[in-house]
Write an enzyme that holds these catalytic residues in place. Structure first.
Site, PDB file in Angstrom:
ATOM      1  N   GLY A   1       6.354   3.611   4.334  1.00  0.00           N
ATOM      2  CA  GLY A   1       6.614   4.600   5.454  1.00  0.00           C
ATOM      3  C   GLY A   1       8.309   5.327   5.403  1.00  0.00           C
ATOM      4  O   GLY A   1       8.918   4.495   5.369  1.00  0.00           O
ATOM      5  N   GLY A   2       8.087   5.481   6.915  1.00  0.00           N
ATOM      6  CA  GLY A   2       9.073   5.650   7.540  1.00  0.00           C
ATOM      7  C   GLY A   2       9.825   4.666   7.931  1.00  0.00           C
ATOM      8  O   GLY A   2      11.484   4.060   7.873  1.00  0.00           O
ATOM      9  N   PHE A   3       9.510   3.741   8.647  1.00  0.00           N
ATOM     10  CA  PHE A   3      10.051   2.712   9.496  1.00  0.00           C
ATOM     11  C   PHE A   3       9.224   1.360   8.385  1.00  0.00           C
ATOM     12  O   PHE A   3      10.326   0.402   9.224  1.00  0.00           O
ATOM     13  CB  PHE A   3       9.613   2.715  10.897  1.00  0.00           C
ATOM     14  CG  PHE A   3       9.839   3.650  11.385  1.00  0.00           C
ATOM     15  CD1 PHE A   3      11.254   3.941  11.273  1.00  0.00           C
ATOM     16  CD2 PHE A   3       8.372   4.171  11.516  1.00  0.00           C
ATOM     17  CE1 PHE A   3      11.036   5.298  12.328  1.00  0.00           C
ATOM     18  CE2 PHE A   3       9.134   5.477  12.877  1.00  0.00           C
ATOM     19  CZ  PHE A   3      11.041   5.971  12.985  1.00  0.00           C
ATOM     20  N   GLY A   4       9.330   1.613   7.466  1.00  0.00           N
ATOM     21  CA  GLY A   4       8.508   0.282   6.683  1.00  0.00           C
ATOM     22  C   GLY A   4       7.693  -0.177   5.743  1.00  0.00           C
ATOM     23  O   GLY A   4       7.519   1.111   5.606  1.00  0.00           O
TER      24      GLY A   4
ATOM     25  N   ASP B   1       0.947  13.828  16.383  1.00  0.00           N
ATOM     26  CA  ASP B   1       1.171  14.514  15.307  1.00  0.00           C
ATOM     27  C   ASP B   1      -0.239  13.626  14.102  1.00  0.00           C
ATOM     28  O   ASP B   1      -0.033  13.407  13.182  1.00  0.00           O
ATOM     29  CB  ASP B   1       1.887  13.141  14.246  1.00  0.00           C
ATOM     30  CG  ASP B   1       2.912  13.205  13.366  1.00  0.00           C
ATOM     31  OD1 ASP B   1       1.980  14.895  12.749  1.00  0.00           O
ATOM     32  OD2 ASP B   1       3.953  12.884  12.934  1.00  0.00           O
TER      33      ASP B   1
ATOM     34  N   VAL C   1       3.784  -0.806   4.163  1.00  0.00           N
ATOM     35  CA  VAL C   1       2.580  -1.840   4.663  1.00  0.00           C
ATOM     36  C   VAL C   1       2.217  -2.030   3.476  1.00  0.00           C
ATOM     37  O   VAL C   1       2.063  -1.839   2.088  1.00  0.00           O
ATOM     38  CB  VAL C   1       2.293   0.097   4.691  1.00  0.00           C
ATOM     39  CG1 VAL C   1       0.665  -0.692   5.461  1.00  0.00           C
ATOM     40  CG2 VAL C   1       2.305   1.005   5.962  1.00  0.00           C
TER      41      VAL C   1
ATOM     42  N   LYS D   1       1.838  -3.724   9.066  1.00  0.00           N
ATOM     43  CA  LYS D   1       3.075  -2.921   9.382  1.00  0.00           C
ATOM     44  C   LYS D   1       4.309  -2.639   9.142  1.00  0.00           C
ATOM     45  O   LYS D   1       3.621  -4.135  10.458  1.00  0.00           O
ATOM     46  CB  LYS D   1       3.105  -0.678   9.812  1.00  0.00           C
ATOM     47  CG  LYS D   1       3.991  -0.866   9.625  1.00  0.00           C
ATOM     48  CD  LYS D   1       3.348   1.291  10.454  1.00  0.00           C
ATOM     49  CE  LYS D   1       3.367   1.707  11.645  1.00  0.00           C
ATOM     50  NZ  LYS D   1       2.595   2.710  12.640  1.00  0.00           N
TER      51      LYS D   1
ATOM     52  N   LEU E   1       0.984  -1.120  -0.033  1.00  0.00           N
ATOM     53  CA  LEU E   1      -0.478   0.241  -0.006  1.00  0.00           C
ATOM     54  C   LEU E   1       0.783   1.293   0.206  1.00  0.00           C
ATOM     55  O   LEU E   1       0.026   2.450  -0.672  1.00  0.00           O
ATOM     56  CB  LEU E   1      -0.664   0.203   1.221  1.00  0.00           C
ATOM     57  CG  LEU E   1      -2.046  -1.128   1.848  1.00  0.00           C
ATOM     58  CD1 LEU E   1      -2.942  -1.148   2.502  1.00  0.00           C
ATOM     59  CD2 LEU E   1      -2.999  -0.638   0.041  1.00  0.00           C
TER      60      LEU E   1
END
Ligand SMILES: *[C@@H]1O[C@H](CO)[C@@H](O)[C@H](O)[C@H]1NC(C)=O
Ligand SMILES: *[C@@H]1O[C@H](CO)[C@@H](O)[C@H](O)[C@H]1NC(C)=O
Ligand SMILES: *[C@@H]1O[C@H](CO)[C@@H](O)[C@H](O)[C@H]1NC(C)=O
Ligand SMILES: *[C@@H]1O[C@H](CO)[C@@H](O)[C@H](O)[C@H]1NC(C)=O
Ligand SMILES: *[C@@H]1O[C@H](CO)[C@@H](O)[C@H](O)[C@H]1NC(C)=O
Ligand SMILES: *[C@@H]1O[C@H](CO)[C@@H](O)[C@H](O)[C@H]1NC(C)=O
Length: 764
Positions: free
Chosen positions: A456-459, A572, A461, A475, A453
């Site tokens: 993201g910043g950490f991997g 955030d 999705v 995620k 999909l």
């Protein structure tokens, strides 16, 4: 004869005065409420819940995470109320076994018994019973408890019930023969039981209970729950003209089967259930529903219900046939006990000669302890009435004695109710499940690129589908992302406790094979920014949809900020973190950097500035200060974006020198705030509401956090057309000078200078 009569009279009065009415409450360790925040003076007994039974050696154990809570419980409670008694409650089911079951469905009921396998395994063998009893008494004494409570004992086969009788006798015997220091009283022994002693052909060993327990907490609630019943119901009905599922029936049945009224303590639930109505015009008790609403299992705390109703300016109704309060907001229906229901139940308990009441559970009361105070006052009123009756009676009798100076009869009427405590447990709010790597790999076609999909910043999705057909988003943390692991842990810890229709659900976790994955519910319509800032997709969002989205986000934030003594700051909140379900209802996602604050801890300081450009309030950017109004600021920015379709990263105005907030403020000041609206919104019938929205948004983005409204106020201003909305001050980050001439640096400058931007992708 004269003297004897007076003596009888005096002792009679004395007994009436010394009756021990029990005001008891449960405090559940899984709740985030600090014990020190409880007003223990409102109660005579406080029950600390729950210790568990070890399935291999049948001893009592306290989970390591609850150890401090239990060890300090008595000391904290008695520091406020030295005469309060504390009890340690032992949960008879498996740890975290479900609390909800169908009292009318015996096949479900037998399923429940399986979760009691440890308990029944214990009572069926003498050596196991001995281990249990010894360890329970040691645990109570070690932590300074004055009693033990066994909750929640379930009905079972007659063979099991017979063993239960022996078990109770042995426990009582052990308590009576316990070697004690000269100043300690024997341990109090109580039991939590079903609302009625009989179900199908099963019955509790009532005589064994009567002989061995000081009292019984009847679980007089959860008769109808919204996760199960497809109609609105009075979940703690005192009476029910059409069914036996009500408290009066259960209490009468206990008494009829031989348990004295003075060993019974009625349960008062401080929670209700929320349903979604099929037809919002049909909201009587018994109206058809489409299932639950608001939370994962439909249960809602009184504290939350009260805030929720206040935010809509709604007053609940009271139905005296069932003794229940209820209300309807849109298509949501909530049934619960408010002040009227609590009063009626306490007065019922007094009249029936019961021993007292038991609250499940105290942290769910509102901040002013209104239900607990009401229950206490109602009990006192009834007591005064009874004492008055005694005094009138005794005066009459004395007069008779004096006048006739002959034989006098004093009828001994038993109005003596001796007090003791109360009842129930709910499941630990853990909505997360462990998934195996194989399950997730299968669900995502081995993490195929078609199912990706986003990144993201950490991997990445992924989208996936479990074997049962449930769509999920996964995620998957990139290996070696330290920051990612911290945030993932934080998200897990927080979301385990959060359940609201406007917050994205974390379904579970997978940590097999060095993987770190979070599994979420899948949101087919992606995130709000995809719609808001896309010239074509934006057309899908008409005014009605936008209002629905605004209301949803408001409710989600209300829940985070008002539902308990703690405040959760999301930190955030932005358009890309608002995900949309298939009906375009919004859910707030990404709790990776969310923080929990005590309610009155208004500010804390930090060094590390995290957040997203444009949404961070000035006190945080400039001083690293967290305020309770942090998210209110972000909400204000978001609100301006939703109604204008404009980004924070551009400059606006004739000279293209104003940031989004200044632009809105300028237009509002010039009484031309309609020029701020998204031009795609040509709904002239809603002009008033639109203007109102802009003004509320401007209040939220004011420079001083103290000036910003609370979410409760925001919600109320958005809802009530009649309510006055104050005039906002200049928004934060204005390039314009303030009156003192102090120059406040502009938004762009600040952001590029000191902000680390996190652009963490969320599952879509
Ligand atoms: C239960 O008892 C066994 C055997 O004594 C012990 O190894 C285990 O750690 C205990 N479990 C818990 C959860 O306390
Ligand atoms: C009773 O519970 C069982 C097991 O959960 C379920 O399969 C069944 O449909 C239920 N029956 C009714 C009448 O609700
Ligand atoms: C309570 O609700 C029931 C069911 O909707 C209704 O029949 C009854 O009249 C109501 N009683 C009162 C006192 O409002
Ligand atoms: C996933 O990979 C495993 C082993 O690499 C393989 O056996 C399996 O067939 C794959 N499944 C799918 C759906 O591609
Ligand atoms: C949202 O998703 C549902 C289900 O996938 C779809 O039917 C609907 O058209 C979408 N709505 C919008 C506005 O894109
Ligand atoms: C507001 O009104 C003043 C005076 O009429 C005008 O100079 C200014 O340009 C207006 N501002 C905006 C943003 O329209």
């Amino acid at each position: 004869m004269f003297k004897t009569s007076i003596l009888v009279l005096l002792s009679f009065l004395n007994l009436a005065n010394s009756q021990n009415w029990i005001r008891s409450c449960y405090v559940y360790a899984g709740n985030e409420f600090p014990v020190s925040g409880i007003d223990s003076r409102l109660f005579t007994h406080l029950v600390c819940a729950f210790a568990n039974i070890n399935s291999s050696n049948y001893e009592i154990y306290i989970e390591p995470s609850d150890e401090t809570f239990m060890a300090t419980f008595t000391e904290i409670v008695t520091s406020k109320n030295p005469s309060a008694k504390t009890l340690l409650s032992i949960w008879a089911g498996k740890p975290h076994s479900p609390m909800f079951f169908d009292m009318t469905n015996s096949s479900m009921f037998f399923d429940m018994i399986n979760s009691y396998s440890t308990f029944f395994g214990m009572i069926n063998q003498l050596s196991h019973r001995t281990s249990f009893i010894r360890s329970a008494m040691m645990a109570a004494r070690r932590h300074g408890f004055m009693g033990l409570d066994l909750s929640y004992v379930f009905l079972s086969t007659s063979a099991n019930m017979a063993n239960m009788g022996s078990f109770f006798d042995e426990w009582r015997e052990a308590i009576n023969s316990e070697p004690r220091k000269y100043d300690t009283a024997p341990l109090i022994l109580t039991m939590g039981a079903m609302y009625s002693p009989v179900m199908d052909s099963l019955i509790y060993p009532v005589n064994d209970i009567k002989r061995n327990f000081d009292w019984v907490h009847v679980r007089s609630f959860d008769y109808h729950v919204s996760s199960k019943d497809r109609f609105t119901g009075a979940h703690a009905a005192l009476y029910d003209p059409s069914s036996n599922l009500n408290t009066d029936y259960g209490i009468n049945e206990w008494i009829r089967r031989g348990l004295p009224a003075k060993k019974l303590v009625i349960g008062l639930p401080y929670h209700g259930y929320a349903w979604t109505l099929v037809n919002s015009d049909d909201y009587a008790i018994g109206a058809p529903t489409n299932g639950m609403a608001l939370t994962k299992d439909g249960s809602v705390s009184y504290r939350y219900i009260k805030g929720y109703l206040n935010s809509y300016g709604v007053k609940p109704l009271f139905n005296s046939t069932y003794v229940v309060n209820y209300c309807k907001i849109g298509s949501f229906w909530i049934g619960f006990d408010d002040v009227e229901a609590v009063k009626t139940k306490v007065s019922y308990a007094k009249e029936k000669g019961l021993l007292g009441y038991n609250v499940f559970q105290i942290p769910n009361d509102d901040t002013d302890w209104i239900l607990s105070t009401t229950a206490q006052e109602e009990a006192n009123n009834q007591e005064n009435k009874q004492q008055l009756r005694v005094i009138v009676l005794s005066t009459t009798v004395a007069a008779m004695i004096l006048v006739s100076a002959t034989i006098c009869f004093v009828k001994r009427k038993s109005i003596i109710t001796r007090g003791k405590v109360a009842w129930s447990k709910r499941k630990k709010h853990t909505n997360q499940q462990g998934f195996t790597f194989a399950q997730i790999a299968a669900a995502t076609d081995n993490f195929s690129s078609e199912n990706k999909l986003g990144e993201g910043g950490f991997g990445p999705v992924y989208k996936g589908e479990l074997q049962n057909g449930l769509q999920i988003a996964v995620k998957r943390l990139s290996k070696g992302s330290k920051q990612g692991i911290e945030e993932l842990k934080n998200e897990l810890a927080l979301t385990a406790r959060l359940q609201h229709v406007n917050l994205l659900k974390v379904l579970g976790i997978c940590t097999e094979k060095e993987e770190q994955m979070l599994i979420y519910e899948y949101m087919p319509n992606g995130s709000l920014d995809n719609y808001l800032f896309d010239p074509v997709k934006r057309l899908c969002l008409d005014w009605q949809k936008r209002i629905q989205i605004i209301e949803g986000i408001t409710q989600g934030l209300l829940y985070l900020q008002e539902y308990s003594v703690v405040t959760i700051i999301h930190r955030d909140l932005k358009a890309s973190n608002i995900l949309l379900d298939k009906e375009m209802k919004p859910k707030i996602s990404d709790f990776g950097i969310a923080k929990v604050f005590e309610k009155d801890e208004y500010a804390a300081s930090t060094r590390r500035i995290i957040g997203t450009y444009g949404y961070i309030p000035p006190e945080y950017v400039k001083g690293g200060i967290y305020s309770r109004k942090y998210d209110v600021y972000s909400f204000g920015v978001l609100l301006l974006q939703i109604i204008s379709g404009k980004k924070t990263s551009s400059l606006y105005g004739l000279q293209k020198n104003l940031n989004l907030l200044e632009h809105a403020y300028e237009l509002w000041k010039n009484d031309s705030s309609m020029d701020f609206m998204d031009p795609k919104l040509d709904d002239s019938s809603s002009t008033c509401k639109m203007k109102r929205c802009i003004q509320v948004a401007l209040l939220c983005v004011q420079e001083r956090w103290e000036d910003r409204p609370s979410m409760l106020e925001v919600s109320s201003m958005l809802k009530n057309e009649m309510e006055n909305v104050p005039a906002p001050n200049m928004p934060a980050f204005s390039t314009c000078k303030r009156s003192e001439g102090e120059k406040i640096c502009d938004l762009m400058e600040v952001c590029s200078a000191s902000m680390l931007t996190i652009t963490q992708e969320m599952p879509r």
